[in-house]
Design a protein around this motif. Structure first.
Motif, PDB file in Angstrom:
ATOM      1  N   ILE A 104      25.337  63.339  49.132  1.00 15.70           N
ATOM      2  CA  ILE A 104      26.574  62.551  49.071  1.00 15.70           C
ATOM      3  C   ILE A 104      27.128  62.463  47.650  1.00 15.70           C
ATOM      4  O   ILE A 104      28.321  62.674  47.425  1.00 15.70           O
ATOM      5  N   VAL A 105      26.262  62.150  46.691  1.00 17.34           N
ATOM      6  CA  VAL A 105      26.725  61.974  45.314  1.00 17.34           C
ATOM      7  C   VAL A 105      27.011  63.338  44.688  1.00 17.34           C
ATOM      8  O   VAL A 105      26.116  64.190  44.646  1.00 17.34           O
ATOM      9  N   PRO A 106      28.238  63.576  44.205  1.00 19.31           N
ATOM     10  CA  PRO A 106      28.565  64.866  43.575  1.00 19.31           C
ATOM     11  C   PRO A 106      27.680  65.129  42.363  1.00 19.31           C
ATOM     12  O   PRO A 106      27.294  64.204  41.641  1.00 19.31           O
ATOM     13  N   ASP A 107      27.347  66.390  42.130  1.00 17.98           N
ATOM     14  CA  ASP A 107      26.472  66.750  41.011  1.00 17.98           C
ATOM     15  C   ASP A 107      27.055  66.349  39.669  1.00 17.98           C
ATOM     16  O   ASP A 107      26.318  66.036  38.733  1.00 17.98           O
ATOM     17  N   ASP A 108      28.378  66.371  39.553  1.00 14.25           N
ATOM     18  CA  ASP A 108      29.008  66.083  38.266  1.00 14.25           C
ATOM     19  C   ASP A 108      29.365  64.605  38.097  1.00 14.25           C
ATOM     20  O   ASP A 108      30.066  64.237  37.161  1.00 14.25           O
ATOM     21  N   MET A 109      28.886  63.745  38.988  1.00 13.42           N
ATOM     22  CA  MET A 109      29.179  62.319  38.897  1.00 13.42           C
ATOM     23  C   MET A 109      28.048  61.623  38.159  1.00 13.42           C
ATOM     24  O   MET A 109      26.927  61.521  38.660  1.00 13.42           O
ATOM     25  N   ASP A 110      28.332  61.149  36.937  1.00  7.47           N
ATOM     26  CA  ASP A 110      27.300  60.495  36.130  1.00  7.47           C
ATOM     27  C   ASP A 110      26.906  59.142  36.712  1.00  7.47           C
ATOM     28  O   ASP A 110      25.729  58.798  36.759  1.00  7.47           O
TER      29      ASP A 110
END
Length: 504
Positions: free
Chosen positions: A218-224
């Protein structure tokens, strides 16, 4: 299944006999087998094959579940598994058929009434219970797995009832449920769990926290830092996955520690607070559920991936292949899996034959050759001392003489000739070229470069003359990797000389 990833790392699987024993020990499968035996010669069932109330009660008692609150549901699940897999077959009743004795349903006046169908042990059950092979057992298990996965993706019954429109029909728009999306999401989660298992050195023995697994899809790879909306989506997914893994555990697909019931209520009452905890509370992470694929689950996932056209190798697949195939595949294997694969490959050959085949596959000047030779050297480390004659045969080979001397020395062989200097430097270039392909700019490679330069005075003056296809590329990489600016500049100059020497 989702086909985003076309190649998976290899997995280690027990034998089919061991997997079949696991399958038969799984509660859902074992109960289904017992009900298949119980169903003979034939019992009345409903139109869709469901057990009638009287027969369901008998099935519950037969399985020893009469004292369990979930007994009827568990018996019904096992019966549906038996029907779905052919352990039990349905026979359409003739219009005049009525069941005999006390087994059949009766009307208000006590008179037996016709039944729409009967159930009896299927041929699969007969074969399985009399002469079934491990493969037969697993084929039935795989058929049942598809039904369980379909159930796991079905809408929650309570939600479905809540979504009934005023006209008495399910309002799927109101329910916000999409079969394809549900299946794709679960496939993605299970694919990630499979990948983590394949990459785990201890054969996937570590359980994965449910929040981390949900977040992985669910959490995008580029989302810190996940947003509140994403956190809410993760918590919703966790609740759904909790239900799904509870369904998948009885078939032996996963080992699952469910979410703490108090936490389930907490998530329902205070969504935002639970969201934050789900991704941040390290001490209490086990309260959110822990899951791991069993060996049987790994087998099931791999079978489904192969059916979907995904390359999903298993350790041992290469044992009957040539050394060229082995050395081509090994660089893409995790270290422990690569070692296990080589051990199985070597075990099928005598030491000398294995060594000769590996050495022959290691030859070549193509771009992949250095990595093949590195794999050859690693594979030879698992070949016994009986291979010594094969290694001595290539001492004068410019491609293989260096690694042959390394093997002979490490194995305590006598009278190993000193290598000529050009062979030493050729092997050095070849080794770095292989490491560049395998690891790129890794810390280990940086240390290797620094050690080589500091251990050989005039290193670059000699290396640029080495007659190896990768000499210039290796020198350029050394210039990039070495932290000393003066040394790096010297490496780049040497790379330029090497290219000029070869007309590049």
């Amino acid at each position: 299944m989702s086909g985003e990833r076309t190649t998976m790392p290899p997995v280690r699987l027990p034998s089919e006999a061991e997997l079949a024993r696991e399958a038969l020990a799984a509660p859902l499968y074992s109960r289904a087998v017992r009900l298949a035996r119980w169903s003979g010669p034939r019992i009345p069932v409903g139109v869709t094959g469901t057990l009638l109330e009287k027969q369901l009660n008998e099935a519950v008692a037969h399985l020893g579940l009469a004292d369990d609150d979930t007994g009827p549901a568990d018996a019904d699940d096992a019966w549906r598994f038996a029907v779905d897999t052919g352990l039990v077959e349905l026979v359409e009743a003739d219009a005049e058929d009525v069941p005999g004795g006390e087994a059949g349903p009766v009307g208000e006046d006590g008179t037996p009434v016709p039944v729409p169908a009967y159930a009896e042990p299927g041929q699969d059950a007969e074969d399985l219970l009399t002469s079934g092979s491990p493969h037969d057992v697993l084929e039935i298990w795989l058929d049942g797995l598809e039904g369980v996965l379909a159930d796991a993706c079905a809408p929650d019954l309570e939600d479905l009832l809540d979504g009934i429109a005023e006209g008495g029909e399910p309002d799927l728009d109101e329910l916000d449920w999409d079969a394809d999306e549900e299946a794709a999401f679960l496939d993605g989660v299970l694919g990630n769990l499979y990948l983590l298992t394949a990459l785990e050195d201890e054969a996937g023995e570590r359980a994965v926290p449910l929040p981390a697994l949900a977040a992985s899809v669910i959490v995008p790879d580029d989302m810190d830092e996940p947003t509140d909306d994403v956190l809410e989506e993760v918590s919703t997914a966790m609740m759904r996955l909790d239900d799904q893994f509870r369904l998948l555990a009885p078939i032996g697909f996963v080992e699952y520690r469910p979410m703490d019931e108090a936490l389930v209520e907490e998530i329902g009452d205070d969504r935002d607070g639970a969201d934050a905890a789900a991704l941040g509370d390290e001490e209490d992470i086990t309260r959110y559920g822990m899951v791991r694929l069993t060996p049987l689950g790994v087998y099931g996932m791999r079978s489904r991936m192969l059916d979907a056209g995904v390359e999903a190798p298993a350790v041992g697949d290469l044992s009957d292949k040539g050394a060229d195939v082995l050395l081509d595949r090994l660089p893409h294997y995790p270290e422990s899996a690569a070692r296990a694969e080589v051990e199985l490959w070597v075990a099928r050959r005598d030491a000398a034959s294995a060594a000769r085949e590996l050495l022959a596959a290691g030859r070549g000047d193509d771009e992949s050759a250095p990595l093949r030779r590195l794999g050859c050297q690693q594979a030879l480390s698992l070949v016994g001392r009986e291979a010594e004659p094969a290694l001595r045969e290539v001492l004068d080979d410019p491609h293989l003489g260096g690694l042959a001397r390394v093997w002979l020395t490490e194995n305590g062989a006598a009278d190993v000739p000193e290598p000529p200097q050009d062979m030493v430097f050729w092997l050095t270039v070849d080794t770095i070229a292989a490491q560049l392909t395998a690891q790129s700019d890794s810390a280990e490679l940086r240390e290797l470069v620094q050690g080589l330069v500091s251990g050989h005075s005039g290193f670059f003056d000699t290396v640029w003359r080495v007659d190896h296809p990768a000499t210039a590329d290796v020198l350029e990489a050394m210039g990039r990797l070495h932290p000393d600016r003066a040394v790096a500049k010297e490496a780049r100059k040497a790379a330029f000389k090497a290219r000029s020497r070869h007309g590049g």
